[in-house]
Design an enzyme around this catalytic site. Structure first.
Site, PDB file in Angstrom:
ATOM      1  N   GLY A  17       0.799  -1.240   0.000  1.00 35.56           N
ATOM      2  CA  GLY A  17       0.000   0.000   0.000  1.00 35.56           C
ATOM      3  C   GLY A  17       0.825   1.279   0.000  1.00 35.56           C
ATOM      4  O   GLY A  17       0.293   2.359   0.227  1.00 35.56           O
ATOM      5  N   LYS A  18       2.121   1.165  -0.295  1.00 32.23           N
ATOM      6  CA  LYS A  18       3.011   2.344  -0.249  1.00 32.23           C
ATOM      7  C   LYS A  18       2.529   3.458  -1.188  1.00 32.23           C
ATOM      8  O   LYS A  18       2.378   4.607  -0.777  1.00 32.23           O
ATOM      9  CB  LYS A  18       4.455   1.941  -0.647  1.00 32.23           C
ATOM     10  CG  LYS A  18       5.064   0.868   0.231  1.00 32.23           C
ATOM     11  CD  LYS A  18       6.447   0.485  -0.229  1.00 32.23           C
ATOM     12  CE  LYS A  18       6.499  -0.188  -1.584  1.00 32.23           C
ATOM     13  NZ  LYS A  18       5.754  -1.477  -1.657  1.00 32.23           N
ATOM     14  N   SER A  86      12.404  -0.884  -1.062  1.00 25.55           N
ATOM     15  CA  SER A  86      13.639  -0.657  -0.285  1.00 25.55           C
ATOM     16  C   SER A  86      13.818  -1.740   0.787  1.00 25.55           C
ATOM     17  O   SER A  86      13.717  -1.458   1.985  1.00 25.55           O
ATOM     18  CB  SER A  86      13.674   0.746   0.320  1.00 25.55           C
ATOM     19  OG  SER A  86      12.432   1.173   0.844  1.00 25.55           O
TER      20      SER A  86
HETATM   21  P1  ADP Z   1       2.657  -0.840  -3.224  1.00 30.97           P
HETATM   22  O1  ADP Z   1       2.912   0.577  -3.709  1.00 30.97           O
HETATM   23  O2  ADP Z   1       3.092  -1.051  -1.808  1.00 30.97           O
HETATM   24  O3  ADP Z   1       3.177  -1.880  -4.160  1.00 30.97           O
HETATM   25  P2  ADP Z   1      -0.093  -0.263  -3.959  1.00 30.97           P
HETATM   26  O4  ADP Z   1      -0.385   1.017  -3.236  1.00 30.97           O
HETATM   27  O5  ADP Z   1       0.268  -0.169  -5.415  1.00 30.97           O
HETATM   28  O6  ADP Z   1       1.051  -1.043  -3.165  1.00 30.97           O
HETATM   29  O7  ADP Z   1      -1.331  -1.277  -3.821  1.00 30.97           O
HETATM   30  C1  ADP Z   1      -1.939  -1.527  -2.568  1.00 30.97           C
HETATM   31  C2  ADP Z   1      -3.337  -2.078  -2.770  1.00 30.97           C
HETATM   32  O8  ADP Z   1      -3.909  -2.344  -1.494  1.00 30.97           O
HETATM   33  C3  ADP Z   1      -4.260  -1.091  -3.468  1.00 30.97           C
HETATM   34  O9  ADP Z   1      -5.102  -1.800  -4.357  1.00 30.97           O
HETATM   35  C4  ADP Z   1      -5.068  -0.487  -2.302  1.00 30.97           C
HETATM   36  O10 ADP Z   1      -6.358  -0.049  -2.706  1.00 30.97           O
HETATM   37  C5  ADP Z   1      -5.168  -1.674  -1.335  1.00 30.97           C
HETATM   38  N1  ADP Z   1      -5.346  -1.295   0.087  1.00 30.97           N
HETATM   39  C6  ADP Z   1      -6.271  -1.782   0.930  1.00 30.97           C
HETATM   40  N2  ADP Z   1      -6.183  -1.221   2.144  1.00 30.97           N
HETATM   41  C7  ADP Z   1      -5.189  -0.337   2.080  1.00 30.97           C
HETATM   42  C8  ADP Z   1      -4.624   0.579   3.042  1.00 30.97           C
HETATM   43  N3  ADP Z   1      -5.050   0.705   4.302  1.00 30.97           N
HETATM   44  N4  ADP Z   1      -3.573   1.338   2.640  1.00 30.97           N
HETATM   45  C9  ADP Z   1      -3.109   1.224   1.374  1.00 30.97           C
HETATM   46  N5  ADP Z   1      -3.595   0.390   0.425  1.00 30.97           N
HETATM   47  C10 ADP Z   1      -4.652  -0.394   0.779  1.00 30.97           C
END
Ligand code: ADP
Length: 186
Positions: A17-18, A86
């Protein structure tokens, strides 16, 4: 505005979720008129780190490059938001030492949750052996030992995670609440 700058560094597994939280925080900080720049790990690999792979050496080089740019910007008054897996603690700590007002956000979700989300379809490819050195599958992820902020994205909503980060920055006086904002309103 004599703002000292800072680097907000999101680390965590792919799909944790980053990017989602970082974009929410970016939006909120922009709305307060700070100079802000986001360095997204995936985007950096298409430009500044084009050609680098996923060996430990290449990953370290990639993260050091992002850290270098973040340090240049943050020392010049920019709020820098980094979203990158990272995975190695030592490199993150090295960047912490070289960067103005470094705040580490551990975006934490169990591997099973990230894998079930599989936002980019990469876990399926890694499990099928189509890609190698994938963090969490056949490459390590070293969680931060003392991050300033932890977002538990398997139990928090995106909005809760974003609010948690903003509140932590306000508490540290890295950003100000809108009514006390350092923005020049003249
Ligand atoms: P990363 O950048 O870490 O690879 P992404 O942000 O691209 O991850 O994807 C995270 C996924 O998880 C998204 O589809 C988002 O909608 C979902 N998600 C569910 N709950 C959360 C939360 N609390 N914070 C961030 N993302 C979340």
């Amino acid at each position: 505005m004599n703002y000292p700058g800072m680097t907000l560094w999101f680390t965590g597994l792919s799909g944790a979720g980053k990017t989602t939280i970082a974009l929410g925080v970016l939006h909120e900080i922009k709305a307060r008129n700070y100079r802000v720049e986001m360095l997204d790990g995936d985007a950096i690999r298409c430009h500044l780190s084009k050609g680098l792979g996923f060996s430990k050496e290449d990953r370290d080089t990639n993260i050091r490059r992002i850290g270098f740019v973040a340090s240049l910007l943050s020392r010049n008054g920019v709020v820098v938001i980094v979203a990158a897996i990272s995975p190695y603690r030592e490199i993150r700590d090295e960047i912490r030492c070289n960067t103005t007002n470094f705040v580490e956000v551990y975006v934490k979700a169990p591997l099973e949750v990230c894998e079930a989300r599989d936002v980019k379809g990469l876990y399926a490819k890694a499990r099928a052996g189509k890609i190698h050195n994938f963090t969490g599958i056949d490459d390590p992820y070293e969680a931060p030992l003392n991050p300033e902020i932890i977002c538990y994205t398997d139990s928090e909503t995106v909005e809760e995670s974003v609010a948690k980060v903003i509140t932590a920055l306000e508490k540290r006086a890295y950003i100000f609440t809108p009514q006390n904002s350092a923005v020049d309103t003249n």
